[in-house]
Design a protein around this motif. Sequence first.
Motif, PDB file in Angstrom:
ATOM      1  N   THR A 171       2.677   4.664  -1.529  1.00 53.60           N
ATOM      2  CA  THR A 171       2.480   5.769  -2.456  1.00 53.60           C
ATOM      3  C   THR A 171       3.868   6.220  -2.879  1.00 53.60           C
ATOM      4  O   THR A 171       4.731   6.457  -2.039  1.00 53.60           O
ATOM      5  CB  THR A 171       1.743   6.945  -1.782  1.00 53.60           C
ATOM      6  OG1 THR A 171       0.434   6.507  -1.408  1.00 53.60           O
ATOM      7  CG2 THR A 171       1.628   8.136  -2.727  1.00 53.60           C
ATOM      8  N   ILE A 179       2.175   9.351  -7.673  1.00 50.91           N
ATOM      9  CA  ILE A 179       2.115  10.792  -7.922  1.00 50.91           C
ATOM     10  C   ILE A 179       3.194  11.029  -8.959  1.00 50.91           C
ATOM     11  O   ILE A 179       4.387  10.946  -8.660  1.00 50.91           O
ATOM     12  CB  ILE A 179       2.371  11.600  -6.634  1.00 50.91           C
ATOM     13  CG1 ILE A 179       1.368  11.220  -5.544  1.00 50.91           C
ATOM     14  CG2 ILE A 179       2.325  13.100  -6.929  1.00 50.91           C
ATOM     15  CD1 ILE A 179       1.673  11.801  -4.177  1.00 50.91           C
ATOM     16  N   ARG A 187       0.057   1.369  -4.119  1.00 49.00           N
ATOM     17  CA  ARG A 187      -1.361   1.722  -4.137  1.00 49.00           C
ATOM     18  C   ARG A 187      -1.616   2.983  -4.959  1.00 49.00           C
ATOM     19  O   ARG A 187      -2.647   3.124  -5.605  1.00 49.00           O
ATOM     20  CB  ARG A 187      -1.864   1.932  -2.705  1.00 49.00           C
ATOM     21  CG  ARG A 187      -3.333   2.321  -2.598  1.00 49.00           C
ATOM     22  CD  ARG A 187      -3.750   2.580  -1.157  1.00 49.00           C
ATOM     23  NE  ARG A 187      -2.863   3.469  -0.436  1.00 49.00           N
ATOM     24  CZ  ARG A 187      -2.896   4.799  -0.490  1.00 49.00           C
ATOM     25  NH1 ARG A 187      -3.753   5.422  -1.253  1.00 49.00           N
ATOM     26  NH2 ARG A 187      -2.048   5.516   0.234  1.00 49.00           N
ATOM     27  N   LYS A 188      -0.642   3.926  -4.912  1.00 47.48           N
ATOM     28  CA  LYS A 188      -0.851   5.222  -5.564  1.00 47.48           C
ATOM     29  C   LYS A 188       0.467   5.738  -6.122  1.00 47.48           C
ATOM     30  O   LYS A 188       1.515   5.579  -5.505  1.00 47.48           O
ATOM     31  CB  LYS A 188      -1.399   6.232  -4.549  1.00 47.48           C
ATOM     32  CG  LYS A 188      -1.637   7.616  -5.114  1.00 47.48           C
ATOM     33  CD  LYS A 188      -2.213   8.542  -4.063  1.00 47.48           C
ATOM     34  CE  LYS A 188      -2.439   9.947  -4.609  1.00 47.48           C
ATOM     35  NZ  LYS A 188      -3.021  10.838  -3.603  1.00 47.48           N
ATOM     36  N   LEU A 216      -4.959   1.011  -9.305  1.00 50.63           N
ATOM     37  CA  LEU A 216      -3.892   1.932  -8.925  1.00 50.63           C
ATOM     38  C   LEU A 216      -4.411   3.360  -8.983  1.00 50.63           C
ATOM     39  O   LEU A 216      -4.976   3.772 -10.000  1.00 50.63           O
ATOM     40  CB  LEU A 216      -2.706   1.774  -9.889  1.00 50.63           C
ATOM     41  CG  LEU A 216      -1.510   2.704  -9.707  1.00 50.63           C
ATOM     42  CD1 LEU A 216      -0.761   2.350  -8.424  1.00 50.63           C
ATOM     43  CD2 LEU A 216      -0.575   2.592 -10.901  1.00 50.63           C
ATOM     44  N   GLU A 217      -4.237   4.100  -7.897  1.00 50.07           N
ATOM     45  CA  GLU A 217      -4.575   5.520  -7.901  1.00 50.07           C
ATOM     46  C   GLU A 217      -3.450   6.274  -8.601  1.00 50.07           C
ATOM     47  O   GLU A 217      -2.281   5.915  -8.480  1.00 50.07           O
ATOM     48  CB  GLU A 217      -4.703   6.053  -6.481  1.00 50.07           C
ATOM     49  CG  GLU A 217      -5.857   5.492  -5.691  1.00 50.07           C
ATOM     50  CD  GLU A 217      -5.855   6.031  -4.276  1.00 50.07           C
ATOM     51  OE1 GLU A 217      -5.799   7.274  -4.105  1.00 50.07           O
ATOM     52  OE2 GLU A 217      -5.881   5.207  -3.357  1.00 50.07           O
ATOM     53  N   LEU A 218      -3.813   7.340  -9.293  1.00 51.68           N
ATOM     54  CA  LEU A 218      -2.825   8.146 -10.000  1.00 51.68           C
ATOM     55  C   LEU A 218      -3.143   9.613  -9.813  1.00 51.68           C
ATOM     56  O   LEU A 218      -4.272  10.046 -10.020  1.00 51.68           O
ATOM     57  CB  LEU A 218      -2.826   7.795 -11.490  1.00 51.68           C
ATOM     58  CG  LEU A 218      -1.956   8.651 -12.405  1.00 51.68           C
ATOM     59  CD1 LEU A 218      -0.486   8.559 -12.000  1.00 51.68           C
ATOM     60  CD2 LEU A 218      -2.157   8.225 -13.848  1.00 51.68           C
ATOM     61  N   GLU A 219      -2.142  10.354  -9.401  1.00 51.81           N
ATOM     62  CA  GLU A 219      -2.257  11.810  -9.309  1.00 51.81           C
ATOM     63  C   GLU A 219      -1.245  12.389 -10.287  1.00 51.81           C
ATOM     64  O   GLU A 219      -0.048  12.332 -10.046  1.00 51.81           O
ATOM     65  CB  GLU A 219      -1.952  12.264  -7.880  1.00 51.81           C
ATOM     66  CG  GLU A 219      -2.155  13.743  -7.676  1.00 51.81           C
ATOM     67  CD  GLU A 219      -1.868  14.144  -6.237  1.00 51.81           C
ATOM     68  OE1 GLU A 219      -1.288  15.231  -6.067  1.00 51.81           O
ATOM     69  OE2 GLU A 219      -2.211  13.388  -5.315  1.00 51.81           O
ATOM     70  N   TYR A 244      -3.918   1.249 -13.648  1.00 57.11           N
ATOM     71  CA  TYR A 244      -4.641   2.519 -13.543  1.00 57.11           C
ATOM     72  C   TYR A 244      -6.010   2.419 -14.232  1.00 57.11           C
ATOM     73  O   TYR A 244      -7.039   2.782 -13.654  1.00 57.11           O
ATOM     74  CB  TYR A 244      -3.834   3.666 -14.135  1.00 57.11           C
ATOM     75  CG  TYR A 244      -4.638   4.936 -14.239  1.00 57.11           C
ATOM     76  CD1 TYR A 244      -5.091   5.590 -13.095  1.00 57.11           C
ATOM     77  CD2 TYR A 244      -4.988   5.466 -15.471  1.00 57.11           C
ATOM     78  CE1 TYR A 244      -5.856   6.730 -13.177  1.00 57.11           C
ATOM     79  CE2 TYR A 244      -5.754   6.609 -15.560  1.00 57.11           C
ATOM     80  CZ  TYR A 244      -6.187   7.238 -14.418  1.00 57.11           C
ATOM     81  OH  TYR A 244      -6.960   8.365 -14.505  1.00 57.11           O
ATOM     82  N   ASP A 265       0.824  -1.216   0.000  1.00 56.45           N
ATOM     83  CA  ASP A 265       0.000   0.000   0.000  1.00 56.45           C
ATOM     84  C   ASP A 265       0.854   1.260   0.000  1.00 56.45           C
ATOM     85  O   ASP A 265       0.537   2.249   0.667  1.00 56.45           O
ATOM     86  CB  ASP A 265      -0.977   0.008   1.180  1.00 56.45           C
ATOM     87  CG  ASP A 265      -2.013  -1.098   1.082  1.00 56.45           C
ATOM     88  OD1 ASP A 265      -2.430  -1.408  -0.053  1.00 56.45           O
ATOM     89  OD2 ASP A 265      -2.405  -1.662   2.120  1.00 56.45           O
TER      90      ASP A 265
END
Length: 120
Positions: free
Chosen positions: A49, A75, A72-73, A94-97, A89, A47
Amino acid sequence: MKKVYATASEALDGLLRDDMLIAAGGFGLCGIPELLLEAIKESGVKDLTFASNNAGVDDFGIGILLQTRQVRKMISSYVGENAEFMRQYLSGELELEFNPQGTLAERMRAGGCGIPGFYT
């Protein structure tokens, strides 16, 4: 404080935990902390980032951590040539910023200086 370690795993001993935010340097596949990324993989933390320009490729860089589902993410400013990054994604795994590259660099610089926010 000891500054030289025999292995990357030894250097990270006691520092890694689940749900961490890790800033990883490099540009594409150049200048990435590949031995540290391998040690993170071997540790089994999850998890995570990652704040990094991109996630490398499928079998190298942060890509090795995407394969084991430890991230998990992201940036990032660029998805690049990593098919697994794109697949995770698009499937919602998968979180993406996304950040423009200059904004990402300034966020990291400001955060390192203790500045909690800035205007772009």
